[in-house]
Design a protein around this motif. Sequence first.
Motif, short mmCIF file in Angstrom:
data_model
loop_
_atom_site.label_atom_id
_atom_site.label_comp_id
_atom_site.label_asym_id
_atom_site.label_seq_id
_atom_site.Cartn_x
_atom_site.Cartn_y
_atom_site.Cartn_z
N LEU A 195 -6.15 -9.63 12.06
CA LEU A 195 -6.42 -8.51 11.15
C LEU A 195 -7.60 -7.68 11.62
CD1 LEU A 195 -5.86 -10.07 7.62
CD2 LEU A 195 -4.61 -8.17 8.64
N ARG A 196 -8.63 -8.35 12.12
CA ARG A 196 -9.78 -7.61 12.66
C ARG A 196 -9.37 -6.74 13.84
NH1 ARG A 196 -14.93 -8.53 11.67
NH2 ARG A 196 -15.48 -8.10 13.82
N ILE A 197 -8.53 -7.28 14.72
CA ILE A 197 -8.05 -6.50 15.88
C ILE A 197 -7.26 -5.29 15.42
CG2 ILE A 197 -6.47 -6.56 17.84
CD1 ILE A 197 -7.37 -9.47 18.29
N VAL A 198 -6.37 -5.50 14.45
CA VAL A 198 -5.56 -4.38 13.93
C VAL A 198 -6.46 -3.33 13.31
CG1 VAL A 198 -3.87 -3.77 12.16
CG2 VAL A 198 -3.46 -5.74 13.62
N LEU A 199 -7.45 -3.75 12.53
CA LEU A 199 -8.35 -2.77 11.91
C LEU A 199 -9.17 -2.01 12.94
CD1 LEU A 199 -9.66 -4.68 8.76
CD2 LEU A 199 -8.23 -2.64 8.82
N VAL A 200 -9.68 -2.72 13.94
CA VAL A 200 -10.50 -2.05 14.96
C VAL A 200 -9.64 -1.08 15.78
CG1 VAL A 200 -11.82 -2.45 17.08
CG2 VAL A 200 -12.26 -3.83 15.07
N ASN A 201 -8.43 -1.49 16.12
CA ASN A 201 -7.57 -0.61 16.91
C ASN A 201 -7.10 0.60 16.13
OD1 ASN A 201 -7.80 -2.18 19.18
ND2 ASN A 201 -5.91 -3.30 18.82
N ASN A 202 -7.09 0.50 14.82
CA ASN A 202 -6.68 1.62 13.98
C ASN A 202 -7.85 2.21 13.20
OD1 ASN A 202 -3.80 1.55 14.52
ND2 ASN A 202 -3.86 -0.43 13.50
N ALA A 203 -9.03 2.05 13.74
CA ALA A 203 -10.25 2.52 13.06
C ALA A 203 -10.25 4.03 12.91
CB ALA A 203 -11.49 2.06 13.82
N ALA A 204 -9.55 4.74 13.76
CA ALA A 204 -9.52 6.21 13.67
C ALA A 204 -8.92 6.68 12.35
CB ALA A 204 -8.72 6.78 14.84
N VAL A 205 -8.09 5.87 11.74
CA VAL A 205 -7.49 6.22 10.45
C VAL A 205 -8.57 6.30 9.38
CG1 VAL A 205 -5.90 5.42 8.66
CG2 VAL A 205 -5.30 5.18 11.07
N PHE A 206 -9.62 5.49 9.51
CA PHE A 206 -10.67 5.44 8.51
C PHE A 206 -11.74 6.52 8.68
CE2 PHE A 206 -8.93 1.16 8.69
CZ PHE A 206 -8.71 0.90 7.34
N TYR A 207 -11.70 7.26 9.78
CA TYR A 207 -12.75 8.28 10.00
C TYR A 207 -12.24 9.66 9.72
CZ TYR A 207 -15.41 4.54 12.16
OH TYR A 207 -16.10 3.38 12.38
N PHE A 236 -13.52 0.88 5.75
CA PHE A 236 -13.38 0.10 6.99
C PHE A 236 -14.47 -0.96 7.09
CE2 PHE A 236 -14.60 -0.42 11.48
CZ PHE A 236 -13.42 -0.97 11.97
N GLN A 237 -15.71 -0.58 6.81
CA GLN A 237 -16.82 -1.51 6.89
C GLN A 237 -16.71 -2.61 5.84
OE1 GLN A 237 -20.17 1.13 6.68
NE2 GLN A 237 -20.17 1.48 8.89
N ILE A 238 -16.23 -2.28 4.64
CA ILE A 238 -16.06 -3.28 3.60
C ILE A 238 -14.98 -4.27 3.99
CG2 ILE A 238 -15.24 -3.63 1.22
CD1 ILE A 238 -16.71 -0.98 0.55
N LEU A 239 -13.87 -3.79 4.54
CA LEU A 239 -12.81 -4.68 4.99
C LEU A 239 -13.29 -5.61 6.11
CD1 LEU A 239 -9.74 -2.28 4.99
CD2 LEU A 239 -10.18 -4.18 3.43
N MET A 240 -14.05 -5.07 7.04
CA MET A 240 -14.58 -5.89 8.12
C MET A 240 -15.56 -6.93 7.57
SD MET A 240 -13.01 -4.96 10.79
CE MET A 240 -13.92 -5.50 12.22
#
Length: 95
Positions: free
Chosen positions: A83-95, A5-9
């Motif tokens: 894309l940033r919004i989508v990643l942040v809203n779906n950040a739970a998938v990465f944890y 997640f952090q690398i994508l951001m």
Amino acid sequence: MQSLFQILMLLLDVVWFFIIAHVIMSWLINFQVLNLHQQFVAQVWHMLNRILEPIYQPIRRILPPMSGIDLAPLITLVAVYALRIVLVNNAAVFY
């Protein structure tokens, strides 16, 4: 997965920075504040073009001609932000 997640951001932040730098440089070159005859300016300009043109070309093919106005950077910035919004809203998938 948090690392992914952090690398994508980080990659999206780098692309955002490159687009902003490209837009500002294009304005400065067009208003003759920067000169492409200077080696450093030319190298940075050509590097940014090599990085961003593959991203801009598909967008330019879709957009109609706007009589000298290039909206590809704006649409790319909106896409990066989306894309940033989508990643942040779906950040739970990465944890």
